[in-house]
Design an enzyme around this catalytic site. Structure first.
Site, PDB file in Angstrom:
ATOM      1  N   GLY A 101       1.391  -0.897   0.331  1.00  0.00           N
ATOM      2  CA  GLY A 101      -0.221   0.000   0.105  1.00  0.00           C
ATOM      3  C   GLY A 101      -0.033   1.041   0.475  1.00  0.00           C
ATOM      4  O   GLY A 101      -0.290   2.076   0.520  1.00  0.00           O
ATOM      5  N   SER A 103       3.381   4.180  -2.324  1.00  0.00           N
ATOM      6  CA  SER A 103       2.464   5.281  -2.755  1.00  0.00           C
ATOM      7  C   SER A 103       3.096   4.881  -4.645  1.00  0.00           C
ATOM      8  O   SER A 103       1.857   5.439  -5.105  1.00  0.00           O
ATOM      9  CB  SER A 103       3.909   6.666  -3.190  1.00  0.00           C
ATOM     10  OG  SER A 103       5.275   5.793  -3.175  1.00  0.00           O
ATOM     11  N   PHE A 104       3.610   4.135  -5.148  1.00  0.00           N
ATOM     12  CA  PHE A 104       3.112   3.838  -6.634  1.00  0.00           C
ATOM     13  C   PHE A 104       2.645   2.394  -6.471  1.00  0.00           C
ATOM     14  O   PHE A 104       2.272   2.321  -7.669  1.00  0.00           O
ATOM     15  CB  PHE A 104       5.110   3.355  -7.097  1.00  0.00           C
ATOM     16  CG  PHE A 104       5.029   3.002  -8.166  1.00  0.00           C
ATOM     17  CD1 PHE A 104       5.616   4.522  -8.871  1.00  0.00           C
ATOM     18  CD2 PHE A 104       5.104   1.821  -9.096  1.00  0.00           C
ATOM     19  CE1 PHE A 104       5.910   4.631 -10.163  1.00  0.00           C
ATOM     20  CE2 PHE A 104       5.664   2.061 -10.004  1.00  0.00           C
ATOM     21  CZ  PHE A 104       5.499   3.326 -11.166  1.00  0.00           C
ATOM     22  N   GLY A 105       2.676   1.656  -5.534  1.00  0.00           N
ATOM     23  CA  GLY A 105       1.478   1.237  -6.027  1.00  0.00           C
ATOM     24  C   GLY A 105       0.015   1.267  -5.732  1.00  0.00           C
ATOM     25  O   GLY A 105      -0.578   0.786  -6.741  1.00  0.00           O
ATOM     26  N   PHE A 177      12.043  -6.902   1.949  1.00  0.00           N
ATOM     27  CA  PHE A 177      10.947  -7.462   2.626  1.00  0.00           C
ATOM     28  C   PHE A 177      10.033  -8.697   1.967  1.00  0.00           C
ATOM     29  O   PHE A 177       8.951  -9.076   2.389  1.00  0.00           O
ATOM     30  CB  PHE A 177       9.850  -6.286   3.413  1.00  0.00           C
ATOM     31  CG  PHE A 177      10.418  -5.100   4.094  1.00  0.00           C
ATOM     32  CD1 PHE A 177      10.888  -5.918   5.210  1.00  0.00           C
ATOM     33  CD2 PHE A 177      10.633  -4.163   3.443  1.00  0.00           C
ATOM     34  CE1 PHE A 177      12.110  -4.896   6.185  1.00  0.00           C
ATOM     35  CE2 PHE A 177      11.288  -2.786   4.593  1.00  0.00           C
ATOM     36  CZ  PHE A 177      11.489  -3.346   6.298  1.00  0.00           C
ATOM     37  N   LYS A 285      20.106   2.804  -9.826  1.00  0.00           N
ATOM     38  CA  LYS A 285      20.316   4.207  -9.936  1.00  0.00           C
ATOM     39  C   LYS A 285      19.843   4.034  -9.378  1.00  0.00           C
ATOM     40  O   LYS A 285      20.006   6.005  -8.683  1.00  0.00           O
ATOM     41  CB  LYS A 285      19.053   4.283 -11.831  1.00  0.00           C
ATOM     42  CG  LYS A 285      17.469   4.143 -10.871  1.00  0.00           C
ATOM     43  CD  LYS A 285      17.015   4.496 -10.299  1.00  0.00           C
ATOM     44  CE  LYS A 285      15.079   4.208 -10.438  1.00  0.00           C
ATOM     45  NZ  LYS A 285      14.284   5.151  -9.002  1.00  0.00           N
ATOM     46  N   ARG A 373      13.317   9.345  -3.156  1.00  0.00           N
ATOM     47  CA  ARG A 373      13.664   9.721  -1.508  1.00  0.00           C
ATOM     48  C   ARG A 373      14.827   9.124  -1.943  1.00  0.00           C
ATOM     49  O   ARG A 373      15.395  10.075  -0.900  1.00  0.00           O
ATOM     50  CB  ARG A 373      12.919   8.497  -1.604  1.00  0.00           C
ATOM     51  CG  ARG A 373      11.265   8.949  -1.565  1.00  0.00           C
ATOM     52  CD  ARG A 373      10.537   7.537  -0.663  1.00  0.00           C
ATOM     53  NE  ARG A 373      11.219   5.897  -1.857  1.00  0.00           N
ATOM     54  CZ  ARG A 373       9.831   5.291  -2.652  1.00  0.00           C
ATOM     55  NH1 ARG A 373       9.240   6.359  -3.006  1.00  0.00           N
ATOM     56  NH2 ARG A 373      10.876   4.295  -3.076  1.00  0.00           N
TER      57      ARG A 373
END
Length: 450
Positions: A101, A103-105, A177, A285, A373
């Site tokens: 859950g 940001s990208f998901g 994870f 990257k 980030r």
């Protein structure tokens, strides 16, 4: 007796001599003296040798017509291609599950839900508060409190319910994870369920990529796999800003199906068969972005930034296109058997992938834009903050921090020198300060560019 031919040089504006009237004498067979003199011509250098003709109205009109015809030809090709493109994948898809859950998901869940109102998009989330926020308020209050999610996005903490009947699975759990998370839900995963990995990075202790982690954690070596990567910030996806990404799979039909599932008017999807190249570029990257952030935080200037990113791109290419020594003799034997030249990529990645969307494209976005980030971690390190303080204050994972050590282990495995990325790993281990790293890098031998 021999005559003499005397040539006086003509001043050449392109190759001017210090002496414009130097003479050269050559033997010339003749019964009488012969003298041939070439007068020196002064050529004005104030006028260019080659001057474009004046832009007459006819020439301007012809140029514009040529541009217009080229554009119309491109549009005709586009319309023809779209008319032949298949769209049945989205039509046949009834349910998609998103693992994680973050940001990208969340952004990808919203994107898919917008593609088809009847599509059920389930998000498997471990945080009950985020789950409640999505189901009751139709927003992910932790990451996108101001963005409304489509009503067909449903959150749950029940893995069995989320995965039941799913046609596709988007994996958005952080790499470190992922293995333990997947082992916990393995019993509910259909062996034929395609996994589309959104996670970028390398597992620290094993050096595995997601294409290795997912099938091994699910105990199914044939689990269909696709890697999704490219320059894409979640916030801009949520705002439906134009974005381009690439999906990579060894199964061409699966890559094409994923392309049809995800592509929209504001998201372009290219396909690739180079899974290794897409994954390794996406992982490395992040480490380079930390280095770019350090340069910004130390206020070292634009020259330093450009030099560092260029060097980092080279290091990524050196590693991504390197085979282990144990494999090289085997590859050469195969190449010779097939009467092919030995390949110029060695880790399995193609050079074109490293310069494409998942390589150079993602590097530029992550290294130069403040939304990154990993770059933010570097900026704060360069400004003098401690790594532990930075990480404790962040709500999202910066994959480059943990990936740095794995990158150096890979570099040692493949015998590749990676000065910039190694320096980042040393800084992450608190064994080198950013200032000392800059001094050491600038003191390296002056070598030929490769």
């Amino acid at each position: 007796m021999a005559g003499v031919l005397e040539l006086r040089s003509v001043r050449n504006p392109l190759f001017a001599s210090n002496n414009p009237t130097t003479s050269q004498r050559f033997p010339f067979p003749s019964n009488k003296p012969v003298s041939l003199s070439l007068a020196t011509h002064a050529v004005s250098t104030s006028q260019p040798l080659f001057q474009d003709p004046e832009p007459t109205p006819d020439r301007v009109r012809d140029r514009r017509r040529a541009v217009r015809l080229a554009w119309e030809k491109l549009l005709r090709w586009s319309r023809s291609w779209r008319s032949k493109a298949k769209t049945d994948v989205l039509e046949r898809t009834n349910k998609v599950v998103v693992l994680g859950g973050g940001s990208f998901g969340t952004a990808m869940a919203a994107h898919l839900a917008d593609r088809k109102a009847e599509l059920e998009v389930n998000m498997l989330i471990r945080d009950p508060q985020v789950c409640q926020s999505i189901n009751e308020s139709h927003c992910n209050g932790k990451y996108f409190p101001e963005h409304k999610l489509p009503e067909n996005v449903i959150a749950t903490t029940d893995a069995k319910a989320a995965l039941l009947g799913a046609d596709y699975c988007l994996h958005a759990v952080p790499v470190q994870f992922s293995s333990s998370f997947l082992r916990g839900i393995a019993d509910h995963v259909d062996p034929s369920l395609p996994f589309i990995s959104l996670s970028k990075g390398l597992e620290l202790n094993t050096l595995r990529m997601m294409s290795q982690i997912i099938p091994q954690a699910l105990r199914n070596p044939r689990q269909p796999f696709v890697a999704l990567s490219g320059p894409s910030f979640a916030l801009e996806l949520m705002n439906k800003l134009p974005t381009a990404m690439v999906v990579a799979s060894k199964d061409k039909r699966l890559a094409n199906a994923t392309q049809q599932l995800l592509a929209s008017s504001h998201l372009r999807i290219s396909t690739s068969s180079d899974v290794t190249g897409v994954e390794i570029a996406g992982a490395l990257k992040n480490v380079l972005a930390i280095a770019a952030g350090i340069v910004e935080g130390m206020d070292l200037g634009n020259n330093s930034m450009a030099a560092l990113v260029a060097q980092g791109c080279s290091e990524i290419r050196w590693l991504a296109t390197k085979f282990p020594e144990s494999c090289w003799s085997f590859v050469c034997c195969i190449a010779l058997t097939l009467r092919l030249f030995p390949p110029n990529w060695k880790m399995g990645a193609k050079p074109t992938t490293i310069t494409g969307l998942s390589g150079t494209g993602d590097i530029m976005l992550t290294c130069f834009v403040n939304l990154s980030r990993n770059r933010t971690v570097g900026v704060r390190l360069g400004s003098g903050e401690k790594l532990d303080d930075i990480l404790s204050s962040m709500s999202q994972v910066a994959e480059g921090v943990s990936t740095a050590g794995a990158v150096i282990a890979l570099a040692q495995k493949y015998n590749v020198k990676m000065p910039v990325l190694t320096a980042v790993a040393r800084i992450m281990d608190n064994e080198l300060t950013p200032k000392k790293a800059v001094l050491e890098l600038m003191s390296l031998p002056q070598v030929e560019e490769v």
